[in-house]
Design a protein around this motif. Structure first.
Motif, PDB file in Angstrom:
ATOM      1  N   GLY A 113      75.904 -89.289 -54.293  1.00 31.54           N
ATOM      2  CA  GLY A 113      76.038 -89.119 -55.595  1.00 31.54           C
ATOM      3  C   GLY A 113      75.178 -87.827 -56.252  1.00 31.54           C
ATOM      4  N   ILE A 114      74.234 -87.622 -55.715  1.00 32.42           N
ATOM      5  CA  ILE A 114      73.153 -86.825 -56.418  1.00 32.42           C
ATOM      6  C   ILE A 114      73.636 -85.275 -55.820  1.00 32.42           C
ATOM      7  N   ASN A 115      73.888 -85.192 -54.561  1.00 37.37           N
ATOM      8  CA  ASN A 115      74.121 -83.588 -53.920  1.00 37.37           C
ATOM      9  C   ASN A 115      75.559 -83.321 -54.144  1.00 37.37           C
ATOM     10  N   PHE A 116      76.421 -84.364 -54.039  1.00 41.28           N
ATOM     11  CA  PHE A 116      78.020 -84.073 -54.068  1.00 41.28           C
ATOM     12  C   PHE A 116      78.402 -83.848 -55.551  1.00 41.28           C
ATOM     13  N   GLN A 117      77.623 -84.086 -56.550  1.00 47.83           N
ATOM     14  CA  GLN A 117      78.170 -84.055 -57.889  1.00 47.83           C
ATOM     15  C   GLN A 117      78.586 -82.749 -58.191  1.00 47.83           C
ATOM     16  N   PRO A 118      79.664 -82.493 -58.414  1.00 48.24           N
ATOM     17  CA  PRO A 118      80.110 -81.170 -59.064  1.00 48.24           C
ATOM     18  C   PRO A 118      79.443 -80.853 -60.058  1.00 48.24           C
ATOM     19  N   THR A 119      79.008 -79.863 -60.521  1.00 47.02           N
ATOM     20  CA  THR A 119      78.451 -79.232 -61.757  1.00 47.02           C
ATOM     21  C   THR A 119      79.406 -78.281 -62.444  1.00 47.02           C
ATOM     22  N   ALA A 120      78.899 -77.955 -63.724  1.00 44.80           N
ATOM     23  CA  ALA A 120      79.695 -77.135 -64.453  1.00 44.80           C
ATOM     24  C   ALA A 120      80.087 -75.850 -63.676  1.00 44.80           C
ATOM     25  N   LYS A 121      79.161 -75.443 -63.080  1.00 41.49           N
ATOM     26  CA  LYS A 121      79.194 -74.210 -62.364  1.00 41.49           C
ATOM     27  C   LYS A 121      80.491 -74.329 -61.049  1.00 41.49           C
ATOM     28  N   SER A 122      80.617 -75.606 -60.569  1.00 43.69           N
ATOM     29  CA  SER A 122      81.496 -75.734 -59.566  1.00 43.69           C
ATOM     30  C   SER A 122      82.918 -75.590 -60.043  1.00 43.69           C
ATOM     31  N   VAL A 123      83.127 -75.430 -61.136  1.00 45.64           N
ATOM     32  CA  VAL A 123      84.508 -75.234 -61.885  1.00 45.64           C
ATOM     33  C   VAL A 123      85.200 -73.947 -61.366  1.00 45.64           C
ATOM     34  N   GLU A 124      84.214 -73.084 -61.250  1.00 43.77           N
ATOM     35  CA  GLU A 124      84.907 -71.615 -60.787  1.00 43.77           C
ATOM     36  C   GLU A 124      85.534 -71.530 -59.415  1.00 43.77           C
ATOM     37  N   LYS A 178      78.976 -76.530 -44.680  1.00 48.79           N
ATOM     38  CA  LYS A 178      78.342 -75.777 -43.746  1.00 48.79           C
ATOM     39  C   LYS A 178      77.241 -74.916 -44.542  1.00 48.79           C
ATOM     40  N   SER A 179      77.487 -74.272 -45.518  1.00 46.79           N
ATOM     41  CA  SER A 179      76.730 -73.246 -46.353  1.00 46.79           C
ATOM     42  C   SER A 179      76.156 -73.996 -47.564  1.00 46.79           C
ATOM     43  N   PHE A 180      75.956 -75.243 -47.544  1.00 48.91           N
ATOM     44  CA  PHE A 180      74.997 -75.996 -48.407  1.00 48.91           C
ATOM     45  C   PHE A 180      75.484 -76.113 -49.859  1.00 48.91           C
ATOM     46  N   ARG A 181      76.742 -75.444 -50.100  1.00 45.68           N
ATOM     47  CA  ARG A 181      77.328 -75.715 -51.250  1.00 45.68           C
ATOM     48  C   ARG A 181      77.922 -77.115 -51.737  1.00 45.68           C
ATOM     49  N   PHE A 182      77.091 -77.977 -51.647  1.00 40.11           N
ATOM     50  CA  PHE A 182      77.484 -79.257 -51.738  1.00 40.11           C
ATOM     51  C   PHE A 182      78.565 -79.600 -53.094  1.00 40.11           C
ATOM     52  N   ASP A 183      77.906 -78.982 -53.933  1.00 37.39           N
ATOM     53  CA  ASP A 183      78.468 -79.350 -55.446  1.00 37.39           C
ATOM     54  C   ASP A 183      80.093 -78.752 -55.277  1.00 37.39           C
ATOM     55  N   ALA A 184      80.279 -77.884 -54.487  1.00 37.35           N
ATOM     56  CA  ALA A 184      81.743 -77.168 -54.095  1.00 37.35           C
ATOM     57  C   ALA A 184      82.199 -78.123 -53.380  1.00 37.35           C
ATOM     58  N   ALA A 185      81.762 -78.539 -52.178  1.00 35.62           N
ATOM     59  CA  ALA A 185      82.322 -79.492 -51.448  1.00 35.62           C
ATOM     60  C   ALA A 185      82.918 -80.820 -52.094  1.00 35.62           C
ATOM     61  N   GLY A 186      81.829 -81.433 -52.777  1.00 32.18           N
ATOM     62  CA  GLY A 186      82.159 -82.330 -53.858  1.00 32.18           C
ATOM     63  C   GLY A 186      83.368 -82.200 -54.658  1.00 32.18           C
ATOM     64  N   MET A 187      83.489 -80.991 -55.261  1.00 35.93           N
ATOM     65  CA  MET A 187      84.513 -80.592 -56.072  1.00 35.93           C
ATOM     66  C   MET A 187      85.921 -80.763 -55.007  1.00 35.93           C
ATOM     67  N   THR A 188      85.663 -80.348 -53.875  1.00 39.66           N
ATOM     68  CA  THR A 188      87.039 -80.359 -53.093  1.00 39.66           C
ATOM     69  C   THR A 188      87.235 -81.742 -52.739  1.00 39.66           C
ATOM     70  N   VAL A 189      86.083 -82.598 -52.390  1.00 37.47           N
ATOM     71  CA  VAL A 189      86.650 -83.862 -52.110  1.00 37.47           C
ATOM     72  C   VAL A 189      87.309 -84.577 -53.359  1.00 37.47           C
ATOM     73  N   LEU A 190      86.600 -84.344 -54.476  1.00 43.79           N
ATOM     74  CA  LEU A 190      87.160 -84.976 -55.691  1.00 43.79           C
ATOM     75  C   LEU A 190      88.919 -84.384 -56.091  1.00 43.79           C
ATOM     76  N   SER A 191      89.065 -83.249 -55.558  1.00 46.64           N
ATOM     77  CA  SER A 191      90.512 -82.601 -55.990  1.00 46.64           C
ATOM     78  C   SER A 191      91.260 -83.313 -54.752  1.00 46.64           C
ATOM     79  N   ILE A 192      91.024 -83.641 -53.564  1.00 46.42           N
ATOM     80  CA  ILE A 192      91.817 -84.463 -52.504  1.00 46.42           C
ATOM     81  C   ILE A 192      91.931 -85.743 -52.997  1.00 46.42           C
ATOM     82  N   ILE A 193      91.291 -86.449 -53.359  1.00 47.80           N
ATOM     83  CA  ILE A 193      91.322 -87.613 -54.094  1.00 47.80           C
ATOM     84  C   ILE A 193      92.517 -87.731 -55.039  1.00 47.80           C
TER      85      ILE A 193
END
Ligand SMILES: Nc1ncnc2c1ncn2[C@@H]1O[C@H](COP(=O)(O)OP(=O)(O)OP(=O)(O)O)[C@@H](O)[C@H]1O
Ligand SMILES: [Mg+2]
Lengths: 263, 251
Positions: A52-63, A230-245
């Motif tokens: 919940g904490i690390n994978f949360q997409p932030t405003a920045k992940s929208v880009e 793998k590049s520790f951009r967890f917010d972007a990874a979270g965004m990816t998962v959210l999009s998939i869902i």
């Protein structure tokens, strides 16, 4: 009367025994693996907390969104195209392999064998095997999904033909219609709704699987998830998962609508 | 003229389903085959158009033996023999008229049949047959939307468009309510007269058989035990046929 009472008692014993065996296997398994059930259970909420904490997409992940979206569409298209090609191949194979429309017992046996072979090799194994020949490319993913889907669809289509088409088939055969006339005028129209329903289900399924395959073959949404992760951009990874869902749920809603119309 | 001579069939070794069945039916006759469950009625009917390959005997339609036909000849025989089923066996998703037109497939080239290309004359005949069975307003409806009695009448129209000499009906009214059953039986009887057909129907309802059939054939354990005009069916014969009293059925 007597024997049916006996039968029910025996059935009760069987059920108890089965539950005991499953429970026993689990306990034995945890003991062998040194698996601490309690701390395992406790770790679950912590894991979700971390997620919940690390994978949360932030405003920045929208880009990242345009990039994610592009890859996601690529993956969806891959899933759709592999399913459609698989369906076309499977319907022909199912026709020559089913008990009611099949050519002969030998062909039926072969078809059943092929279907179960394709079905029972795990998708990940298919991808790895195909990676040798086709390297990391979309085509590898396409083939892996294709083979897997063929295995499932042949089996499903054969069952549909056997369940739904045998009666009408008999009727048309009795009118003196030829084999191909019977197939096109009776069997195919009769099974169409169930076949479409299976294709839709397979597409939904393949979108999910395509993500996994993408991680291995380095393509599509799976690849960029892997990259961000793998590049520790967890917010972007979270965004990816959210999009998939979102896309998977969207697809499911659409195919439910289509099902309602055709059935 | 339909003649069956010394027909034998067994599905498993030493378990004969039919032994030495012989009978003949003249055009314009409605025949009912009666007998207990498992007697072999369906087996007889399906041998008549060779959906089941019997083991021995002769089946002559106007003198030519159907049993010795090759594949192409068999198609030609089958199109002269309509078949009506207990579960109607229609393509439920297609329209009523499409199902009726299926009866023409035996007369068409493979390609024309595969693509469902029918001539104007065939379409007009389908419509007039639908009128005959009282379904002209349903022509463009899907079969799945019809009642059982209506479906069965579509099945009858499908067999009529074959221009058959024979119509085989396997328990045509077993899934119908009493009123629809009467309609269907009356229809079959009228058509038999009008087109001078041979209509062979397996029936479980003895009263129906007595009421509508001209000739009754009784089958018991794969053997023919009765083959006479319908009014000769007596209490005694029914008792041997079914191994019990079924007086009430006759009323
Ligand atoms: N496909 C088959 N394989 C093996 N045995 C069969 C098969 N079809 C029928 N039989 C057997 O042949 C015998 C005659 O069956 P049939 O279906 O002709 O009876 P029926 O008079 O039509 O019965 P019902 O009134 O119940 O429809 C039965 O003993 C049945 O078990
Ligand atoms: Mg039967």
């Amino acid at each position: 009367m007597q024997s049916s009472a006996k039968y029910l008692t025996r059935k009760g014993w069987y059920q108890t025994a089965i539950i005991a065996i499953i429970g026993g296997t689990y306990i034995l398994g945890s003991w062998v693996l040194n698996f601490d059930n309690l701390s395992g259970l406790m770790a679950v909420p912590r894991a979700f907390g971390w997620l919940g904490i690390n994978f949360q997409p932030t405003a920045k992940s929208v880009e990242y969104l345009p990039k994610i979206w592009q890859k996601l569409m690529q993956t969806v298209l891959l899933a759709i195209s592999s399913t459609v090609v698989a369906a076309i191949i499977s319907i022909f194979v199912a026709l020559i392999g089913s008990k009611v429309t099949g050519i002969n017992g030998f062909v039926q046996l072969i078809v059943r064998g092929i279907a179960s072979f394709f079905r029972n090799i795990p998708l990940v194994a298919w991808s790895m095997i195909l990676l040798f020949s086709f390297k990391q490319s979309d085509f590898t993913g396409f083939l892996a999904l294709l083979l897997m889907s063929i295995g499932f669809l042949i089996r499903a289509f054969m069952e549909i033909i056997e369940d739904e088409a045998s009666e009408t088939m008999l009727a048309l055969k009795a009118t003196g219609a030829s084999y191909f006339q019977v197939i096109f005028q009776a069997v195919l129209p009769q099974i169409l709704p169930s076949v479409l329903s299976w294709i839709l289900y397979m597409i939904e399924n393949n979108v999910r699987d395509a993500t996994l395959v993408g991680i291995l073959t380095g393509t599509g949404i799976g690849f960029i998830f892997d990259l961000y992760y793998k590049s520790f951009r967890f917010d972007a990874a979270g965004m990816t998962v959210l999009s998939i869902i979102i896309v998977v749920i969207g697809l499911e809603l659409i195919s439910n609508q289509i099902r309602k119309v055709i059935l | 003229m339909l003649e069956v001579k010394n027909l034998d069939k067994s599905y498993q070794k030493d378990h004969p389903a039919l032994t030495n069945i012989s009978f003949s039916v003249k055009p314009g006759t409605f025949v009912a085959i009666i007998g207990p469950s498992g007697a072999g009625k369906t087996t007889i009917l399906r041998s008549l158009n060779q959906l089941i390959k019997d083991d021995n005997g002769e089946i002559l339609l106007d003198g030519s033996n159907i049993r010795s036909a090759n594949k192409a000849q068999l198609r030609k025989y089958r199109r002269q023999i309509g078949m009506v089923f207990q579960n109607y066996n229609l393509v439920e998703r297609l329209t009523v008229i499409e199902n009726v037109l299926h009866g023409r497939l035996g007369y068409k080239s493979t390609l024309a049949g595969v693509f469902g290309r029918y001539t104007q004359a065939e379409k007009e005949e389908a419509m007039s047959l639908l009128k005959k069975v009282g379904l002209e307003d349903f022509a463009l409806q899907r079969c799945s939307e019809l009642s059982g009695g209506q479906k069965q009448r579509v099945g009858i129209a499908r067999s009529l468009i074959q221009h058959p000499k024979v119509i085989l009906c396997d328990e045509p009214i077993a899934s119908l309510d009493p009123a629809s059953a009467q309609t269907v039986m009356q229809l079959l009887k009228d058509l038999t007269e009008e087109y001078n057909l041979i209509c062979v129907a397996n029936l479980h309802q003895i009263n129906m058989a007595k009421k509508y059939a001209d000739q009754i054939i009784g089958i018991r354990k794969g053997q023919l035990v009765f083959d006479e005009a319908a009014d000769l069916l007596s209490e005694d014969i029914l008792r041997t046929l079914y191994d019990q009293d079924i007086t009430k059925e006759l009323e």
